[in-house]
Scaffold this motif. Structure first.
Motif, PDB file in Angstrom:
ATOM      1  N   ASN A   1      30.328 -30.599  23.492  1.00  0.00           N
ATOM      2  CA  ASN A   1      29.441 -29.772  24.313  1.00  0.00           C
ATOM      3  C   ASN A   1      28.783 -30.550  25.448  1.00  0.00           C
ATOM      4  O   ASN A   1      27.680 -30.220  25.883  1.00  0.00           O
ATOM      5  N   VAL A   2      29.447 -31.588  25.919  1.00  0.00           N
ATOM      6  CA  VAL A   2      29.012 -32.333  27.097  1.00  0.00           C
ATOM      7  C   VAL A   2      30.145 -32.251  28.115  1.00  0.00           C
ATOM      8  O   VAL A   2      31.291 -32.569  27.807  1.00  0.00           O
ATOM      9  N   ARG A   3      29.829 -31.817  29.314  1.00  0.00           N
ATOM     10  CA  ARG A   3      30.874 -31.607  30.325  1.00  0.00           C
ATOM     11  C   ARG A   3      30.354 -31.990  31.700  1.00  0.00           C
ATOM     12  O   ARG A   3      29.140 -32.135  31.920  1.00  0.00           O
ATOM     13  N   ALA A   4      31.300 -32.125  32.648  1.00  0.00           N
ATOM     14  CA  ALA A   4      30.937 -32.406  34.040  1.00  0.00           C
ATOM     15  C   ALA A   4      30.255 -31.183  34.645  1.00  0.00           C
ATOM     16  O   ALA A   4      30.620 -30.039  34.360  1.00  0.00           O
TER      17      ALA A   4
ATOM     18  N   PRO B   1      27.808 -21.796  28.547  1.00  0.00           N
ATOM     19  CA  PRO B   1      27.790 -22.930  29.478  1.00  0.00           C
ATOM     20  C   PRO B   1      26.390 -23.436  29.800  1.00  0.00           C
ATOM     21  O   PRO B   1      26.192 -24.632  30.015  1.00  0.00           O
ATOM     22  N   ARG B   2      25.395 -22.547  29.829  1.00  0.00           N
ATOM     23  CA  ARG B   2      24.042 -22.981  30.151  1.00  0.00           C
ATOM     24  C   ARG B   2      23.393 -23.745  29.009  1.00  0.00           C
ATOM     25  O   ARG B   2      22.367 -24.396  29.200  1.00  0.00           O
ATOM     26  N   GLU B   3      23.961 -23.637  27.829  1.00  0.00           N
ATOM     27  CA  GLU B   3      23.429 -24.366  26.683  1.00  0.00           C
ATOM     28  C   GLU B   3      24.134 -25.700  26.483  1.00  0.00           C
ATOM     29  O   GLU B   3      23.749 -26.486  25.624  1.00  0.00           O
ATOM     30  N   GLN B   4      25.173 -25.938  27.274  1.00  0.00           N
ATOM     31  CA  GLN B   4      25.883 -27.204  27.181  1.00  0.00           C
ATOM     32  C   GLN B   4      25.142 -28.285  27.961  1.00  0.00           C
ATOM     33  O   GLN B   4      24.329 -27.999  28.846  1.00  0.00           O
TER      34      GLN B   4
ATOM     35  N   ARG C   1      20.228 -25.384  39.785  1.00  0.00           N
ATOM     36  CA  ARG C   1      20.163 -24.036  39.213  1.00  0.00           C
ATOM     37  C   ARG C   1      19.396 -24.049  37.901  1.00  0.00           C
ATOM     38  O   ARG C   1      18.603 -23.131  37.635  1.00  0.00           O
ATOM     39  N   ARG C   2      19.602 -25.055  37.088  1.00  0.00           N
ATOM     40  CA  ARG C   2      18.856 -25.131  35.831  1.00  0.00           C
ATOM     41  C   ARG C   2      17.370 -25.351  36.104  1.00  0.00           C
ATOM     42  O   ARG C   2      16.511 -24.816  35.391  1.00  0.00           O
TER      43      ARG C   2
END
Length: 460
Positions: free
Chosen positions: A103-106, A3-6, A114-115
């Motif tokens: 690989n693009v999401r809300a 998820p962090r790479e999305q 956080r990022r």
């Protein structure tokens, strides 16, 4: 893909409809998304007009686009912004187009921040300051949150940690050179001086910590007293709008009603409680129980009584102002009435107690508004005293306070045990440095991050 790479996207402006809405996209696919929807990647950090089109080349909106290539962006990743017209249909079309990419999401709540934290754009104290800034209700809360966001606590903590590491290095060097005669003494003396100076600084910050935590949480004022003395009317006067039902019948208020006030920049929550009395009505009895609980948790109680039929209260722990209402109906007239200051024990109801007269002498008519401004002025003065003068407190959260207290205890212990062995002191210094690392969010805080960032709004 993790998820962090999305790549994530979210609305970062207010709820639609609005004149303009801003959608942010962050992650490795941001350039691909921007080029596909706008047909170009503009000059970094320069607003550019573009016609956005979806995957079927159908127009979405005439918009402004911005491009922030990482790491020089808010999140440290590639970031794209779409400034579109703020209609619901426009945003729905834009989000549908964004969701169509692989690989693009809300984004989840707080995921952008956080990022930014994980990419070293801000530490945990600054992230907490950002959250406080978003949720600030008053100007004083805003200024305190801005101090956190500017990194004032984080900067101090980094400096303290660096000095602790320096002191630890001196002590450990003394251990290594223990066979060299007087070398350990020459190394340990400056280390101890550094530790003692740090202790003074940290103790000063902790001494002022209550101010920051109080300002963030706000002051709670409970309006309490017997039934039908005008509590709800006073609540409406303080709120300057009708938030509570007013009735001539006793027992109208059955639950706690809250209203948020901004008194000269101080955040104040006023609660209206049920009339405290003995009753056989199960619903009213529950209201009385909640009223007692509300009074017990308040920082100040306005114990409202009828000017013609005054009742007293039992002494307890919460500060209380006894305010006599309905002075317009007082047979003596509407002259000055005493404001009495005491304490209340909400578990024991109404009874006789020791009281002391306050410096102000006034009564109120909640229905006519007599004395309300004087009461508000007194509340402002109480808030000034409660929150403390100035806004120098650096600590605004319990987490920060506990970690600084742990740091202080470890430093104090290192000073005490150094005569028993440099190894013991060095270990306590490592513990102190670790506590400051946790304060900044750089050491063993993974289990805290979900709890902290989930309280953020989506898009931040």
């Amino acid at each position: 893909m993790h998820p962090r790479e999305q790549t994530i996207f979210a609305l970062s402006s207010g709820r639609p409809p609005s004149a303009i809405s801003i959608a942010r996209v962050s992650g490795p696919q941001a350039a691909t998304v921007l080029n596909a929807l706008a047909g170009e990647i503009p000059v970094p950090r320069m607003a550019t007009r573009a016609l956005l089109r979806d995957g079927n080349r159908q127009p979405i909106d005439d918009a402004l686009i911005l491009w922030f290539p990482g790491p020089a962006s808010a999140t440290g990743e590639d970031v794209a912004e779409f400034h579109v017209h703020g209609g619901r249909a426009v945003l729905a079309a834009l989000f549908a187009a964004l969701s169509a990419f692989d690989n693009v999401r809300a984004a989840e709540p707080g995921e952008f921040t956080r990022r930014a934290f994980e990419n070293g754009k801000l530490d945990l104290t600054e992230a907490e300051g950002l959250d406080d800034l978003i949720h600030a209700d008053t100007d004083r809360q805003r200024r305190q949150a801005l101090r956190q966001l500017k990194g004032l606590l984080g900067d101090r903590a980094r400096d303290w940690r660096a000095q602790i590491i320096e002191a630890s290095a001196l002590i450990e060097a003394g251990i290594d050179f223990s066979d060299e005669g007087d070398v350990p003494t020459e190394l340990i003396a400056p280390a101890l001086a550094k530790i003692k100076a740090l202790l003074v600084e940290i103790q000063e910050v902790l001494a002022a910590q209550a101010r920051g935590e109080r300002l963030r949480e706000g002051l709670v004022v409970a309006i309490a007293g017997p039934p039908n003395v005008g509590k709800s009317t006073l609540m409406n006067q303080l709120a300057r709008r009708e938030v509570a039902i007013v009735s001539p019948h006793a027992g109208t208020t059955r639950d706690i009603i809250e209203v948020q006030l901004d008194l000269d920049g101080y955040p104040v929550t006023v609660i209206d409680t049920a009339g405290i009395r003995e009753t056989d009505d199960p619903v009213e009895r529950e209201g009385v129980r909640r009223a007692r609980a509300g009074v017990a948790e308040a920082d100040l109680v306005l114990w409202l009584v009828d000017a013609q039929h005054e009742k007293s209260f039992d002494q307890g722990t919460a500060p209380v102002w006894v305010v006599r209402n309905k002075i317009d109906l007082d047979a003596i007239g509407s002259g000055a009435i005493g404001l009495r200051v005491g304490t209340v024990n909400p578990k024991q109801g109404v009874g006789v107690s020791e009281q002391r007269w306050g410096s102000a002498d006034f009564g109120i008519s909640a229905s006519r508004g007599d004395g309300i401004q004087e009461l508000i002025a007194a509340l402002v003065k109480f808030a000034q005293s409660y929150f403390g003068s100035g806004e120098g407190g650096l600590i605004s959260r319990e987490r920060q306070r506990k970690l600084l207290q742990e740091t202080m205890v470890s430093l104090q212990r290192s000073v005490r045990v150094i005569q028993q062995g440099e190894e013991l002191a060095a270990e306590d210094l490592r513990i102190a440095a670790r506590s400051l690392g946790q304060l900044l969010g750089r050491v063993d805080v993974e289990d805290l991050l979900d709890a902290i960032f989930r309280d953020f709004c989506i898009g931040k």
